[in-house]
Structure formats: C-alpha cells, structure tokens
Motif scaffolding. Structure first.
Motif, PDB file in Angstrom:
ATOM      1  N   ILE A  30     -19.137 -21.927  -0.130  1.00 51.59           N
ATOM      2  CA  ILE A  30     -18.682 -22.580   1.104  1.00 51.59           C
ATOM      3  C   ILE A  30     -17.401 -23.361   0.841  1.00 51.59           C
ATOM      4  CG2 ILE A  30     -19.250 -24.373   2.792  1.00 51.59           C
ATOM      5  CD1 ILE A  30     -22.152 -23.430   2.665  1.00 51.59           C
ATOM      6  N   GLN A  31     -17.314 -24.055  -0.305  1.00 52.22           N
ATOM      7  CA  GLN A  31     -16.091 -24.784  -0.648  1.00 52.22           C
ATOM      8  C   GLN A  31     -14.914 -23.831  -0.829  1.00 52.22           C
ATOM      9  OE1 GLN A  31     -17.048 -27.043  -4.136  1.00 52.22           O
ATOM     10  NE2 GLN A  31     -17.945 -28.753  -2.975  1.00 52.22           N
ATOM     11  N   ASP A  32     -15.157 -22.692  -1.465  1.00 51.85           N
ATOM     12  CA  ASP A  32     -14.086 -21.715  -1.667  1.00 51.85           C
ATOM     13  C   ASP A  32     -13.598 -21.146  -0.331  1.00 51.85           C
ATOM     14  OD1 ASP A  32     -14.295 -22.132  -4.370  1.00 51.85           O
ATOM     15  OD2 ASP A  32     -15.495 -20.316  -4.751  1.00 51.85           O
ATOM     16  N   VAL A  33     -14.526 -20.848   0.553  1.00 48.73           N
ATOM     17  CA  VAL A  33     -14.161 -20.302   1.868  1.00 48.73           C
ATOM     18  C   VAL A  33     -13.378 -21.337   2.666  1.00 48.73           C
ATOM     19  CG1 VAL A  33     -15.100 -19.530   4.086  1.00 48.73           C
ATOM     20  CG2 VAL A  33     -16.029 -18.629   1.967  1.00 48.73           C
ATOM     21  N   MET A  34     -13.810 -22.591   2.626  1.00 45.26           N
ATOM     22  CA  MET A  34     -13.089 -23.645   3.342  1.00 45.26           C
ATOM     23  C   MET A  34     -11.687 -23.849   2.761  1.00 45.26           C
ATOM     24  SD  MET A  34     -14.942 -24.537   5.825  1.00 45.26           S
ATOM     25  CE  MET A  34     -14.081 -25.967   6.373  1.00 45.26           C
ATOM     26  N   GLY A  35     -11.546 -23.724   1.442  1.00 47.79           N
ATOM     27  CA  GLY A  35     -10.230 -23.827   0.814  1.00 47.79           C
ATOM     28  C   GLY A  35      -9.303 -22.713   1.275  1.00 47.79           C
ATOM     29  N   VAL A  36      -9.832 -21.493   1.370  1.00 45.60           N
ATOM     30  CA  VAL A  36      -9.027 -20.361   1.844  1.00 45.60           C
ATOM     31  C   VAL A  36      -8.605 -20.592   3.289  1.00 45.60           C
ATOM     32  CG1 VAL A  36      -9.138 -17.900   2.415  1.00 45.60           C
ATOM     33  CG2 VAL A  36     -10.008 -18.694   0.224  1.00 45.60           C
ATOM     34  N   ILE A  37      -9.492 -21.085   4.117  1.00 45.97           N
ATOM     35  CA  ILE A  37      -9.164 -21.343   5.528  1.00 45.97           C
ATOM     36  C   ILE A  37      -8.078 -22.414   5.625  1.00 45.97           C
ATOM     37  CG2 ILE A  37     -10.075 -22.290   7.689  1.00 45.97           C
ATOM     38  CD1 ILE A  37     -12.708 -20.845   7.069  1.00 45.97           C
ATOM     39  N   ARG A  38      -8.181 -23.480   4.796  1.00 45.02           N
ATOM     40  CA  ARG A  38      -7.137 -24.515   4.789  1.00 45.02           C
ATOM     41  C   ARG A  38      -5.783 -23.944   4.392  1.00 45.02           C
ATOM     42  NH1 ARG A  38     -10.692 -27.636   1.799  1.00 45.02           N
ATOM     43  NH2 ARG A  38     -12.036 -28.779   3.205  1.00 45.02           N
ATOM     44  N   LYS A  39      -5.775 -23.090   3.353  1.00 48.00           N
ATOM     45  CA  LYS A  39      -4.512 -22.481   2.897  1.00 48.00           C
ATOM     46  C   LYS A  39      -3.899 -21.619   4.005  1.00 48.00           C
ATOM     47  CE  LYS A  39      -4.356 -23.438  -1.590  1.00 48.00           C
ATOM     48  NZ  LYS A  39      -3.344 -24.215  -2.214  1.00 48.00           N
ATOM     49  N   ILE A  40      -4.721 -20.864   4.729  1.00 49.01           N
ATOM     50  CA  ILE A  40      -4.220 -20.004   5.815  1.00 49.01           C
ATOM     51  C   ILE A  40      -3.644 -20.863   6.930  1.00 49.01           C
ATOM     52  CG2 ILE A  40      -4.935 -18.396   7.628  1.00 49.01           C
ATOM     53  CD1 ILE A  40      -6.917 -17.202   5.612  1.00 49.01           C
ATOM     54  N   ARG A  41      -4.310 -21.963   7.260  1.00 53.12           N
ATOM     55  CA  ARG A  41      -3.793 -22.865   8.295  1.00 53.12           C
ATOM     56  C   ARG A  41      -2.469 -23.487   7.873  1.00 53.12           C
ATOM     57  NH1 ARG A  41      -9.098 -26.159  10.401  1.00 53.12           N
ATOM     58  NH2 ARG A  41      -9.972 -24.459  11.620  1.00 53.12           N
ATOM     59  N   GLU A  42      -2.386 -23.953   6.628  1.00 54.67           N
ATOM     60  CA  GLU A  42      -1.132 -24.521   6.135  1.00 54.67           C
ATOM     61  C   GLU A  42      -0.010 -23.494   6.173  1.00 54.67           C
ATOM     62  OE1 GLU A  42      -1.915 -26.032   2.222  1.00 54.67           O
ATOM     63  OE2 GLU A  42      -3.275 -27.592   2.955  1.00 54.67           O
ATOM     64  N   PHE A  43      -0.310 -22.268   5.771  1.00 57.63           N
ATOM     65  CA  PHE A  43       0.695 -21.205   5.780  1.00 57.63           C
ATOM     66  C   PHE A  43       1.187 -20.927   7.200  1.00 57.63           C
ATOM     67  CE2 PHE A  43       1.641 -16.655   6.236  1.00 57.63           C
ATOM     68  CZ  PHE A  43       2.757 -16.577   5.419  1.00 57.63           C
ATOM     69  N   SER A  44       0.261 -20.841   8.161  1.00 57.32           N
ATOM     70  CA  SER A  44       0.670 -20.544   9.546  1.00 57.32           C
ATOM     71  C   SER A  44       1.450 -21.718  10.146  1.00 57.32           C
ATOM     72  CB  SER A  44      -0.536 -20.202  10.413  1.00 57.32           C
ATOM     73  OG  SER A  44      -1.344 -21.334  10.619  1.00 57.32           O
ATOM     74  N   ASP A  45       1.038 -22.958   9.832  1.00 51.20           N
ATOM     75  CA  ASP A  45       1.782 -24.112  10.344  1.00 51.20           C
ATOM     76  C   ASP A  45       3.197 -24.166   9.775  1.00 51.20           C
ATOM     77  OD1 ASP A  45      -0.326 -24.922  11.902  1.00 51.20           O
ATOM     78  OD2 ASP A  45      -1.096 -26.391  10.440  1.00 51.20           O
ATOM     79  N   SER A  46       3.336 -23.876   8.479  1.00 49.69           N
ATOM     80  CA  SER A  46       4.681 -23.894   7.887  1.00 49.69           C
ATOM     81  C   SER A  46       5.529 -22.760   8.446  1.00 49.69           C
ATOM     82  CB  SER A  46       4.606 -23.822   6.369  1.00 49.69           C
ATOM     83  OG  SER A  46       4.112 -22.561   5.953  1.00 49.69           O
ATOM     84  N   ALA A  47       4.918 -21.598   8.715  1.00 45.82           N
ATOM     85  CA  ALA A  47       5.671 -20.487   9.308  1.00 45.82           C
ATOM     86  C   ALA A  47       6.136 -20.850  10.716  1.00 45.82           C
ATOM     87  CB  ALA A  47       4.805 -19.229   9.338  1.00 45.82           C
ATOM     88  N   LYS A  48       5.287 -21.513  11.489  1.00 42.80           N
ATOM     89  CA  LYS A  48       5.686 -21.942  12.833  1.00 42.80           C
ATOM     90  C   LYS A  48       6.833 -22.943  12.774  1.00 42.80           C
ATOM     91  CE  LYS A  48       1.223 -21.376  15.169  1.00 42.80           C
ATOM     92  NZ  LYS A  48       0.118 -22.073  15.843  1.00 42.80           N
TER      93      LYS A  48
END
Length: 160
Positions: A30-48
């Motif tokens: 669960i911690q690993d999955v949440m970390g991946v979701i955080r990384k994807i959100r950070e990536f999309s926010d920086s791309a925006k």
C-alpha cells in the motif's frame, strides 16, 4: 464511491489483496502504491506548470478542463452569450413536445368523433366529412372498392 467502485467491489478488492500479498506484506504494498500515485501527481502538476509557463502570461488562468468541448462551450459561448443562446435555450425549454403531440392527437380524435363544419382558418383545410366531390378534392382516406378475383384493376397509362 470513487471510480464507480461500489462498497461490495471494494471489499472484494481488499480480500483479494490480503490473499495475494498476505497480511504482513500488505502495508508495504500500500505504501509503494501510494508513493507511485504521488509521483504521478507531481509529474502531471509539473507538466501543467511547464505548459502554462511556455504559453505565456496571456494563458496564466488557463485550465486543462477547458479543453473538453462541453466545458469550452459553456465557458466561452454560454457565459458571454453574444449570440443570444440563453434565450434560445429558454424557448427550447418552453416548448413541450409531448403536450404539442397530445394536442394534435386530441384534434385528430375529435375530428373523428365530432366533425367540424367548413374551414374556419382560411387555409383550405377542413376537418369535415363532406364528400370529396363536393370539395373538389380526391378522397385519399377512403379505400378503393375491392375488385373481383377475375377482374383486373384499371390501368392508368399516365401513372406508369
């Protein structure tokens, strides 16, 4: 709930996760999955933010949700209403097709039960059951007389 997942489906996912990973490895997964979701959100926010900075100061209030056609039309056409579309929508909402069809149906049924006399609207249409010969129009409702089995129907050279 979220992503159209119901409570029963969520319980089934939790049970499957416990069976697949085991109760001792499940917190780490669960911690690993949440970390991946955080990384994807950070990536999309920086791309925006990169896209907004590249577009320039004119597009500082640009939202990516505005790219959806429905949102684009709502924001740029309906809010400004340069073309009077709100009045058009009010007219459309004021028109009740079911009521109009019911009125037409009532008019047709009342024609059959209580015939009108003459044409009162001046359009040449009459709901009366006067003979077609008297009105000078052919009777399109009346079925032609049945022919005998040995008799051929009349031949009309102009119709063929």
């Amino acid at each position: 709930m979220f992503f159209d997942i119901g409570p029963l489906e969520l319980v089934a996912i939790v049970v499957l996760a416990v069976l697949i990973f085991g109760p001792d490895k499940l917190p780490k997964v669960i911690q690993d999955v949440m970390g991946v979701i955080r990384k994807i959100r950070e990536f999309s926010d920086s791309a925006k933010e990169d896209i907004r900075s590249e577009l320039g100061p004119d597009f500082k209030d640009f939202e990516f949700e505005d790219l959806k056609p429905k949102n684009f039309v709502r924001k740029h056409v309906l809010e400004k209403d340069e073309y009077g579309l709100k009045e058009l929508a009010e007219i459309r909402n004021g028109f009740d097709l079911k009521q109009e069809m019911a009125e037409v149906t009532d008019a047709v049924h009342s024609r059959e039960s209580a015939p009108a006399t003459g044409s009162s609207n001046g359009s040449g249409l009459s709901l009366s059951k006067e003979s077609p010969a008297a009105s000078g129009r052919p009777d399109l409702v009346k079925k032609p007389a049945a022919t005998e089995p040995d008799e051929r129907p009349p031949f009309d050279a102009d119709a063929t």
